[in-house]
Design a protein around this motif. Sequence first.
Motif, PDB file in Angstrom:
ATOM      1  N   GLU A  48       0.892  -1.174   0.000  1.00 36.17           N
ATOM      2  CA  GLU A  48       0.000   0.000   0.000  1.00 36.17           C
ATOM      3  C   GLU A  48       0.922   1.213   0.000  1.00 36.17           C
ATOM      4  O   GLU A  48       1.554   1.521   1.002  1.00 36.17           O
ATOM      5  N   MET A  49       1.026   1.907  -1.135  1.00 34.49           N
ATOM      6  CA  MET A  49       2.011   2.956  -1.340  1.00 34.49           C
ATOM      7  C   MET A  49       1.367   4.327  -1.173  1.00 34.49           C
ATOM      8  O   MET A  49       0.303   4.593  -1.746  1.00 34.49           O
ATOM      9  N   THR A  50       1.998   5.194  -0.400  1.00 32.26           N
ATOM     10  CA  THR A  50       1.441   6.526  -0.198  1.00 32.26           C
ATOM     11  C   THR A  50       2.270   7.594  -0.914  1.00 32.26           C
ATOM     12  O   THR A  50       3.494   7.567  -0.895  1.00 32.26           O
ATOM     13  N   SER A  51       1.573   8.528  -1.523  1.00 35.55           N
ATOM     14  CA  SER A  51       2.195   9.720  -2.086  1.00 35.55           C
ATOM     15  C   SER A  51       2.347  10.753  -0.972  1.00 35.55           C
ATOM     16  O   SER A  51       1.804  10.568   0.125  1.00 35.55           O
ATOM     17  N   PRO A  52       3.087  11.853  -1.195  1.00 38.37           N
ATOM     18  CA  PRO A  52       3.353  12.796  -0.099  1.00 38.37           C
ATOM     19  C   PRO A  52       2.116  13.325   0.621  1.00 38.37           C
ATOM     20  O   PRO A  52       2.105  13.392   1.855  1.00 38.37           O
ATOM     21  N   VAL A 127       5.692   6.191   1.697  1.00 38.16           N
ATOM     22  CA  VAL A 127       5.691   5.027   2.588  1.00 38.16           C
ATOM     23  C   VAL A 127       5.038   3.859   1.874  1.00 38.16           C
ATOM     24  O   VAL A 127       4.033   4.037   1.165  1.00 38.16           O
ATOM     25  N   ALA A 128       5.610   2.673   2.034  1.00 36.92           N
ATOM     26  CA  ALA A 128       5.001   1.437   1.538  1.00 36.92           C
ATOM     27  C   ALA A 128       4.635   0.572   2.737  1.00 36.92           C
ATOM     28  O   ALA A 128       5.512   0.186   3.514  1.00 36.92           O
ATOM     29  N   PHE A 129       3.347   0.324   2.923  1.00 35.27           N
ATOM     30  CA  PHE A 129       2.903  -0.618   3.951  1.00 35.27           C
ATOM     31  C   PHE A 129       2.858  -2.008   3.328  1.00 35.27           C
ATOM     32  O   PHE A 129       2.209  -2.215   2.300  1.00 35.27           O
ATOM     33  N   VAL A 130       3.571  -2.941   3.951  1.00 33.70           N
ATOM     34  CA  VAL A 130       3.671  -4.306   3.449  1.00 33.70           C
ATOM     35  C   VAL A 130       2.649  -5.174   4.168  1.00 33.70           C
ATOM     36  O   VAL A 130       2.597  -5.185   5.400  1.00 33.70           O
ATOM     37  N   THR A 131       1.830  -5.893   3.397  1.00 41.72           N
ATOM     38  CA  THR A 131       0.832  -6.787   4.000  1.00 41.72           C
ATOM     39  C   THR A 131       1.004  -8.198   3.468  1.00 41.72           C
ATOM     40  O   THR A 131       1.567  -8.419   2.394  1.00 41.72           O
ATOM     41  N   SER A 132       0.498  -9.164   4.257  1.00 44.13           N
ATOM     42  CA  SER A 132       0.617 -10.580   3.910  1.00 44.13           C
ATOM     43  C   SER A 132      -0.714 -11.276   4.178  1.00 44.13           C
ATOM     44  O   SER A 132      -1.411 -10.919   5.140  1.00 44.13           O
ATOM     45  N   VAL A 175      -4.578   2.290  10.496  1.00 45.73           N
ATOM     46  CA  VAL A 175      -3.943   2.183   9.177  1.00 45.73           C
ATOM     47  C   VAL A 175      -4.818   1.380   8.224  1.00 45.73           C
ATOM     48  O   VAL A 175      -4.992   1.744   7.062  1.00 45.73           O
ATOM     49  N   ARG A 176      -5.382   0.285   8.715  1.00 49.24           N
ATOM     50  CA  ARG A 176      -6.241  -0.565   7.885  1.00 49.24           C
ATOM     51  C   ARG A 176      -7.434   0.229   7.344  1.00 49.24           C
ATOM     52  O   ARG A 176      -7.766   0.162   6.163  1.00 49.24           O
ATOM     53  N   ASP A 177      -8.056   1.007   8.226  1.00 49.36           N
ATOM     54  CA  ASP A 177      -9.221   1.788   7.818  1.00 49.36           C
ATOM     55  C   ASP A 177      -8.821   2.888   6.836  1.00 49.36           C
ATOM     56  O   ASP A 177      -9.489   3.100   5.819  1.00 49.36           O
ATOM     57  N   ILE A 181      -7.318  -1.535   3.752  1.00 46.84           N
ATOM     58  CA  ILE A 181      -6.638  -2.823   3.659  1.00 46.84           C
ATOM     59  C   ILE A 181      -7.626  -3.920   4.043  1.00 46.84           C
ATOM     60  O   ILE A 181      -8.261  -3.840   5.095  1.00 46.84           O
ATOM     61  N   PRO A 182      -7.776  -4.956   3.233  1.00 45.23           N
ATOM     62  CA  PRO A 182      -8.738  -6.026   3.543  1.00 45.23           C
ATOM     63  C   PRO A 182      -8.438  -6.718   4.862  1.00 45.23           C
ATOM     64  O   PRO A 182      -7.276  -6.820   5.288  1.00 45.23           O
ATOM     65  N   ASP A 183      -9.486  -7.211   5.506  1.00 45.11           N
ATOM     66  CA  ASP A 183      -9.332  -7.867   6.806  1.00 45.11           C
ATOM     67  C   ASP A 183      -8.574  -9.180   6.737  1.00 45.11           C
ATOM     68  O   ASP A 183      -8.106  -9.675   7.767  1.00 45.11           O
ATOM     69  N   ASP A 184      -8.459  -9.764   5.533  1.00 42.49           N
ATOM     70  CA  ASP A 184      -7.783 -11.056   5.421  1.00 42.49           C
ATOM     71  C   ASP A 184      -6.275 -10.916   5.219  1.00 42.49           C
ATOM     72  O   ASP A 184      -5.594 -11.895   4.920  1.00 42.49           O
TER      73      ASP A 184
END
Length: 219
Positions: A48-52, A127-132, A175-177, A181-184
């Motif tokens: 999940e990549m954020t711009s400034p 910022v890049a949020f990494v999810t799995s 952050v999820r909201d 970001i999906p709950d799974d």
Amino acid sequence: MNFDQVIKERHSVRGFLDTPVDAELVSEIVDLAQQTPSWCNSQAWQLEMTSPDTTRALSKLLLDHARSGNPSQPDIAWPERYTDIYADRRRASGYALYESLNIERSNFDRRMEQALENHRFFGAPNVAFVTSPKDLGSYGLIDCGGFISTFQYVARSRGVASIAQAAPTMYSALVRDFLSIPDDRDIVCAIAFGYADTTHPANQFRTERAPTADVVRWH
């Protein structure tokens, strides 16, 4: 930069310029990081990549929440404790940071203010949020760890600085909201990245690495 130089010169940056990284360069970094090996080639990571502008908006929410003193639970449990050499290394890293910033160990106010820099992403524009996927469990997390390292090394080879951050995951629900970001999926960490402020005092120290003999047992 040759490969050895990239490995040796990468370090966690805690002070960034506000210059954003060009989207084409970000894509180039991710394209190369995609070569990270993974279990059964599952490639567990998603970014999940954020711009400034988005980075600033999220930072404000995180700071407000952090100051409220009501953290949510991270998706992935933090270590229960650090013991022995692991505790020693952790302390040494923290002391080196505080020393670079002239923060006395007893100055809890300044230490807390420095801790909040995590939620400012140290001034990084991106910022890049990494999810799995939750279903992949530990194997997905191992894959993501490999990707995070590769991403940071590739970024360094392109002159882009970075730091992998656990602190923002303290507020995983927020952050999820915010990022839908999906709950799974578990939020693994954030990678703040941009161009290093080479004059920032927090960027003047380096952590040490254990010698090979300390980490290898021959059989």
